[in-house]
Design a protein around this motif. Structure first.
Motif, PDB file in Angstrom:
ATOM      1  N   PRO A 149       0.822  -1.215   0.000  1.00 40.25           N
ATOM      2  CA  PRO A 149       0.000   0.000   0.000  1.00 40.25           C
ATOM      3  C   PRO A 149       0.851   1.259   0.000  1.00 40.25           C
ATOM      4  O   PRO A 149       2.067   1.205   0.265  1.00 40.25           O
ATOM      5  N   PRO A 150       0.254   2.406  -0.274  1.00 40.76           N
ATOM      6  CA  PRO A 150       1.024   3.661  -0.255  1.00 40.76           C
ATOM      7  C   PRO A 150       1.604   3.929   1.131  1.00 40.76           C
ATOM      8  O   PRO A 150       0.959   3.691   2.152  1.00 40.76           O
ATOM      9  N   GLY A 151       2.832   4.417   1.158  1.00 45.28           N
ATOM     10  CA  GLY A 151       3.462   4.781   2.415  1.00 45.28           C
ATOM     11  C   GLY A 151       4.082   3.642   3.192  1.00 45.28           C
ATOM     12  O   GLY A 151       4.531   3.834   4.325  1.00 45.28           O
ATOM     13  N   SER A 152       4.146   2.451   2.599  1.00 43.06           N
ATOM     14  CA  SER A 152       4.693   1.301   3.324  1.00 43.06           C
ATOM     15  C   SER A 152       6.219   1.227   3.229  1.00 43.06           C
ATOM     16  O   SER A 152       6.838   0.440   3.955  1.00 43.06           O
ATOM     17  N   GLY A 153       6.833   2.007   2.363  1.00 41.10           N
ATOM     18  CA  GLY A 153       8.300   2.049   2.291  1.00 41.10           C
ATOM     19  C   GLY A 153       8.888   1.388   1.062  1.00 41.10           C
ATOM     20  O   GLY A 153      10.074   1.049   1.063  1.00 41.10           O
ATOM     21  N   LYS A 154       8.115   1.205   0.008  1.00 37.79           N
ATOM     22  CA  LYS A 154       8.629   0.540  -1.203  1.00 37.79           C
ATOM     23  C   LYS A 154       9.736   1.371  -1.852  1.00 37.79           C
ATOM     24  O   LYS A 154      10.808   0.846  -2.184  1.00 37.79           O
ATOM     25  N   THR A 155       9.474   2.651  -2.047  1.00 37.06           N
ATOM     26  CA  THR A 155      10.482   3.519  -2.665  1.00 37.06           C
ATOM     27  C   THR A 155      11.699   3.672  -1.766  1.00 37.06           C
ATOM     28  O   THR A 155      12.842   3.695  -2.241  1.00 37.06           O
ATOM     29  N   MET A 156      11.469   3.770  -0.474  1.00 42.35           N
ATOM     30  CA  MET A 156      12.580   3.893   0.478  1.00 42.35           C
ATOM     31  C   MET A 156      13.493   2.671   0.405  1.00 42.35           C
ATOM     32  O   MET A 156      14.727   2.795   0.423  1.00 42.35           O
ATOM     33  N   LEU A 157      12.891   1.494   0.314  1.00 38.00           N
ATOM     34  CA  LEU A 157      13.684   0.270   0.187  1.00 38.00           C
ATOM     35  C   LEU A 157      14.503   0.278  -1.100  1.00 38.00           C
ATOM     36  O   LEU A 157      15.699  -0.037  -1.098  1.00 38.00           O
ATOM     37  N   ALA A 158      13.846   0.626  -2.193  1.00 32.36           N
ATOM     38  CA  ALA A 158      14.521   0.585  -3.489  1.00 32.36           C
ATOM     39  C   ALA A 158      15.691   1.568  -3.552  1.00 32.36           C
ATOM     40  O   ALA A 158      16.755   1.241  -4.098  1.00 32.36           O
ATOM     41  N   ARG A 159      15.520   2.762  -3.004  1.00 34.44           N
ATOM     42  CA  ARG A 159      16.580   3.764  -3.062  1.00 34.44           C
ATOM     43  C   ARG A 159      17.802   3.372  -2.241  1.00 34.44           C
ATOM     44  O   ARG A 159      18.888   3.921  -2.437  1.00 34.44           O
ATOM     45  N   ARG A 160      17.625   2.437  -1.330  1.00 28.97           N
ATOM     46  CA  ARG A 160      18.746   2.008  -0.494  1.00 28.97           C
ATOM     47  C   ARG A 160      19.397   0.723  -0.989  1.00 28.97           C
ATOM     48  O   ARG A 160      20.339   0.245  -0.353  1.00 28.97           O
ATOM     49  N   LEU A 161      18.946   0.181  -2.088  1.00 26.21           N
ATOM     50  CA  LEU A 161      19.576  -1.024  -2.631  1.00 26.21           C
ATOM     51  C   LEU A 161      21.038  -0.805  -3.011  1.00 26.21           C
ATOM     52  O   LEU A 161      21.887  -1.658  -2.721  1.00 26.21           O
ATOM     53  N   PRO A 162      21.404   0.314  -3.665  1.00 31.65           N
ATOM     54  CA  PRO A 162      22.820   0.492  -4.015  1.00 31.65           C
ATOM     55  C   PRO A 162      23.748   0.565  -2.809  1.00 31.65           C
ATOM     56  O   PRO A 162      24.943   0.286  -2.930  1.00 31.65           O
ATOM     57  N   THR A 163      23.207   0.931  -1.640  1.00 33.43           N
ATOM     58  CA  THR A 163      24.068   1.080  -0.465  1.00 33.43           C
ATOM     59  C   THR A 163      24.541  -0.262   0.083  1.00 33.43           C
ATOM     60  O   THR A 163      25.505  -0.297   0.856  1.00 33.43           O
ATOM     61  N   ILE A 164      23.870  -1.358  -0.272  1.00 34.43           N
ATOM     62  CA  ILE A 164      24.304  -2.674   0.210  1.00 34.43           C
ATOM     63  C   ILE A 164      24.916  -3.504  -0.920  1.00 34.43           C
ATOM     64  O   ILE A 164      25.196  -4.681  -0.732  1.00 34.43           O
ATOM     65  N   MET A 165      25.119  -2.880  -2.066  1.00 34.10           N
ATOM     66  CA  MET A 165      25.790  -3.567  -3.169  1.00 34.10           C
ATOM     67  C   MET A 165      27.303  -3.523  -2.966  1.00 34.10           C
ATOM     68  O   MET A 165      27.820  -2.621  -2.292  1.00 34.10           O
TER      69      MET A 165
END
Length: 298
Positions: A50-66
């Motif tokens: 649902p909206p506001g659950s953190g989907k975009t937040m999760l995706a934007r942090r993917l490069p930080t654990i690569m």
């Protein structure tokens, strides 16, 4: 040779620290685990919630654990951005993995690349990094279908009258979408979508494209209690750092003092600007309330 050695030495240094951190995510244990697995194998992933659950937040942090880029990968990406005219004088070498997030109104040409003098599109600019499609069903069908061949071949072919151009396209696809047009299905107390509307919405993504997405994970809404625990843990860490800096370690040295009293004293020392007094002169306010929450949390 000396110049090349200096460039390589500069490139192999650790890149500048990212402004976002994967540790910022509250709760979402399942989605976080899915993201870690996706990054470990460079798998494509789809977040649904649902909206506001953190989907975009999760995706934007993917490069930080690569993993950090190698020197060869850095040069490869730098060449791509040089062709696109996106290099800056301040840092002419790309040392962080790309994260591209095109708008859902982007045309197929913007994603694939092209033009009178063919240049790289968003697919190529995300090479060795992450291509994030937020609100995936809102993209046009043509734009989404362009992804099918690059996801398989890790390169994209552009055929023009003047010739055929091949651009690299080895990227990790991360996409996010709602479970229905309003975003609240299956919560029937909030969802007002009909079954036909839900079927039409989900049908915007073709089956061949879904088959190229390795991981599909649900991102449910996070409860306030989990958010509060995360905030308490972060403030506790900040408090301990402040105490160590100001030499107030004696506030936590007494073993006979219980956790609540210790944290109240520590918070008063660490956050005096937020301390207030009630009518009887007893400590109250934000800092003490957080200290009590810390005691309950521990």
């Amino acid at each position: 040779v000396a110049l090349g050695s200096k460039i390589k030495e500069k490139t192999e240094n650790k890149p500048e620290k990212s402004k976002v951190d994967f540790a910022d995510i509250c709760g979402q244990e399942g989605a976080r685990r899915a993201a870690e697995i996706a990054v470990s194998g460079f798998h494509n992933i789809l977040f649904i919630g649902p909206p506001g659950s953190g989907k975009t937040m999760l995706a934007r942090r993917l490069p930080t654990i690569m993993p950090e880029m190698t020197f060869e990968e850095s040069l490869e990406i730098t060449k791509v951005y040089s062709v696109a005219g996106l290099l800056t004088e301040k840092d002419p070498l790309i040392r962080q993995r790309p994260f591209r997030s095109p708008h859902h109104t982007s045309s197929p040409q913007a994603l694939a690349g092209g033009g009178r003098i063919p240049g790289p599109g968003e697919i190529t600019l995300a090479h060795r990094g992450v291509l994030f499609l937020d609100e995936m069903p809102e993209f046009s069908r043509k734009s989404l279908e362009i992804l099918r061949q690059p996801l398989e071949d890790k390169e994209i072919h552009l055929s023009r009258a003047a010739g055929t151009y091949i651009f690299p396209a080895s990227f990790m696809l991360a996409a996010a979408m709602n479970p229905c047009p309003c975003g609240f299905y299956p919560d029937m107390n909030r969802c007002r979508c009909t079954s036909g509307e839900i079927t039409h919405y989900l049908g915007k993504i073709s089956q061949p494209l879904l088959e190229r997405i390795d991981i599909c994970t649900e991102v449910p809404a996070v409860s306030f209690s989990k958010m509060k625990k995360k905030i308490a843990a972060l403030l506790l860490a900040a408090m301990m750092c402040t105490l160590a800096a100001c030499g107030a370690k004696d506030a936590t040295a007494d073993d006979e003092t219980n956790d609540k009293d210790t944290l109240v004293v520590a918070m008063e020392l660490a956050y005096p600007p937020f301390e207030t007094k009630d009518a009887d002169g007893n400590p109250s306010g934000v800092s003490v309330d957080f200290a009590k929450a810390f005691g309950e949390y521990i």
